[in-house]
Design a protein around this motif. Structure first.
Motif, PDB file in Angstrom:
ATOM      1  N   LYS A  80       0.704  -1.357   0.176  1.00  0.00           N
ATOM      2  CA  LYS A  80      -0.039  -0.275   0.046  1.00  0.00           C
ATOM      3  C   LYS A  80       0.770   1.016   0.003  1.00  0.00           C
ATOM      4  N   ASP A 117      -6.571   0.002   5.421  1.00  0.00           N
ATOM      5  CA  ASP A 117      -4.748   1.061   5.265  1.00  0.00           C
ATOM      6  C   ASP A 117      -4.523   1.739   4.019  1.00  0.00           C
ATOM      7  N   ASN A 166       4.652   8.272   2.878  1.00  0.00           N
ATOM      8  CA  ASN A 166       4.259   7.672   2.263  1.00  0.00           C
ATOM      9  C   ASN A 166       3.579   9.041   1.249  1.00  0.00           C
TER      10      ASN A 166
HETATM   11  O1  13P Z   1       1.715   2.490   7.448  1.00  0.00           O
HETATM   12  C1  13P Z   1       0.977   3.177   7.728  1.00  0.00           C
HETATM   13  C2  13P Z   1      -0.444   3.646   8.528  1.00  0.00           C
HETATM   14  O2  13P Z   1      -0.715   2.486   8.858  1.00  0.00           O
HETATM   15  C3  13P Z   1       1.989   3.907   8.217  1.00  0.00           C
HETATM   16  O3  13P Z   1       2.159   4.764   6.862  1.00  0.00           O
HETATM   17  P1  13P Z   1       3.347   5.686   6.796  1.00  0.00           P
HETATM   18  O4  13P Z   1       4.370   4.660   6.985  1.00  0.00           O
HETATM   19  O5  13P Z   1       3.179   5.953   5.396  1.00  0.00           O
HETATM   20  O6  13P Z   1       3.026   7.119   7.698  1.00  0.00           O
END
Ligand code: 13P
Ligand code: NAI
Length: 342
Positions: free
Chosen positions: A260, A315, A325
């Protein structure tokens, strides 16, 4: 022992009603314990598990390997849960990759202030969570290993653990990502399991750490190899505000959490380029289908239901709107640089 919960009424309406009642009309925080489960997978009733286990039969010692943003939130959850359940030893040892913060060792600061001033400032870590910079000390005698470090540090950390862990220990990986080397890419659970020769479960979901630190409602999914491990880990992680679903699909749960991030980077590019919500929704839809195709093509035994658990679609949505991300990709478009995202 196991109950199959089904949709009876709209869970969203029930949730909204109970949440609003409790938060704003003083019905108490127990509302979450009364929430109807609306999973189509098997859920296990905690009280029924505990009736099958006694302190004599199990006293699990928990080691938490990692103390970043998510690791620290998890220390708060499991620190409290080991105090609630007799199956667990009441101290949690937490490994801190030592660094100097405000001129002092982070480990010392955590043990003194019961707060991780660098990775989760403003939140209290339970006093039964003890921070150590010595990895061997953390895993000595531990029967449960919780891995919560960035994926790139997993191989080296496992190398350091070889010969130091209880051979009967079981592990759970909260790491989102893959292990990559010259041979290709591997799920993190496989990398840990092959390196240490132990069973490894996975935990992943729509879990933005800071929101869970605030105790806002969220769900997660545990993928297990053996039902007894799934039940034990549910007990270690579930709280009123952090609901745990369990499913017999370790790799499916974990790979959703890794892939994801690719979709979230696409969503961040869309945001940076100001292409609008339709384009972002299209990226999410197409990305979700590609993620599913990829996983089913390269890994056997992945369940369709997994994609509709918190680790799957939920997610993808959470990270495409609130994750780091997404932010890093947006920032790359708008500034031309890749920086550190808090
Ligand atoms: O896995 C995450 C939310 O479930 C956190 O994502 P990030 O690492 O992109 O912040
Ligand atoms: N932050 C979040 O919202 C969520 C994170 N995750 C996942 O959890 C995992 C851990 O992430 P966070 O706790 O957020 O970490 P983080 O990104 O906040 O912090 C990095 C951590 O890595 C440690 N570190 C630095 N160098 C190291 C080394 N050489 N060896 C070992 N550790 C080292 C740092 O001390 C720090 O504890 C990641 O896989 C992440 O994708 C999963 C869900 C939510």
């Amino acid at each position: 022992m196991i109950q199959q919960y089904r949709y009876i009424k709209s869970p969203i309406i029930l949730f909204a009603k109970k949440y609003i009642n409790s938060r704003y009309f003083g019905l108490g925080s127990n509302c979450f314990s009364r929430l109807p489960y609306y999973k189509t997978i098997n859920f296990v009733t905690l009280s029924k598990i505990s009736s099958n286990m006694t302190r004599e039969s199990v006293s699990e010692k928990v080691a938490l390997i990692g103390s970043g943003n998510w690791g620290t939130v998890i220390s708060k959850i499991i620190g409290n849960n080991v105090m609630r359940y007799k199956e667990f030893h009441q101290e949690v040892k937490m490994w801190v990759f030592e660094e100097i913060v405000e001129g002092r060792n982070l480990t010392e600061l955590i043990n003194e202030k019961h707060e991780n001033v660098k990775y989760l400032p403003g939140f209290t870590i339970p006093e039964n969570v003890k921070a150590f910079s010595d990895l061997s000390e953390v895993v000595r005698d531990a029967t449960v290993l919780v891995f919560c470090i960035p994926h790139q540090f997993v191989p080296k950390t496992c190398d350091q653990l070889k010969g130091k862990i209880n051979p009967k220990a079981k592990a759970i990986s909260l790491v989102k990502g893959f292990e990559t080397d010259e041979k290709g890419i591997r799920p993190i659970s496989h990398a840990i399991s092959e390196s240490l020769n132990i069973s490894v479960c996975s935990l992943s979901g729509a879990n933005i750490a800071n929101e869970i630190a605030e105790e806002h409602f969220s769900e997660t999914t545990i993928g297990y190899n053996y039902l007894a491990e799934g039940e034990l880990f549910k007990k270690l992680f579930e709280t009123k505000y952090f609901r745990v679903g369990i499913i017999n699909d370790v790799v499916g749960v974990e790979l959703c959490g890794a892939l994801k991030n690719v979709i979230a980077i696409g969503a961040g590019f869309v945001d940076g380029l100001k292409l609008g919500e339709n384009a972002k929704a299209a990226i999410i839809r197409i990305g979700f289908l590609e993620m599913k195709q990829f996983m089913k093509k390269f890994y056997g035994g992945i369940k369709d239901e997994t994609f509709f658990e918190s680790c799957g679609i939920a997610d993808v949505i959470a990270t495409c709107y609130g994750g780091r991300n997404r932010k890093v990709a947006e920032s790359f478009v708008t500034t031309g640089k890749v920086g550190i995202i808090k």
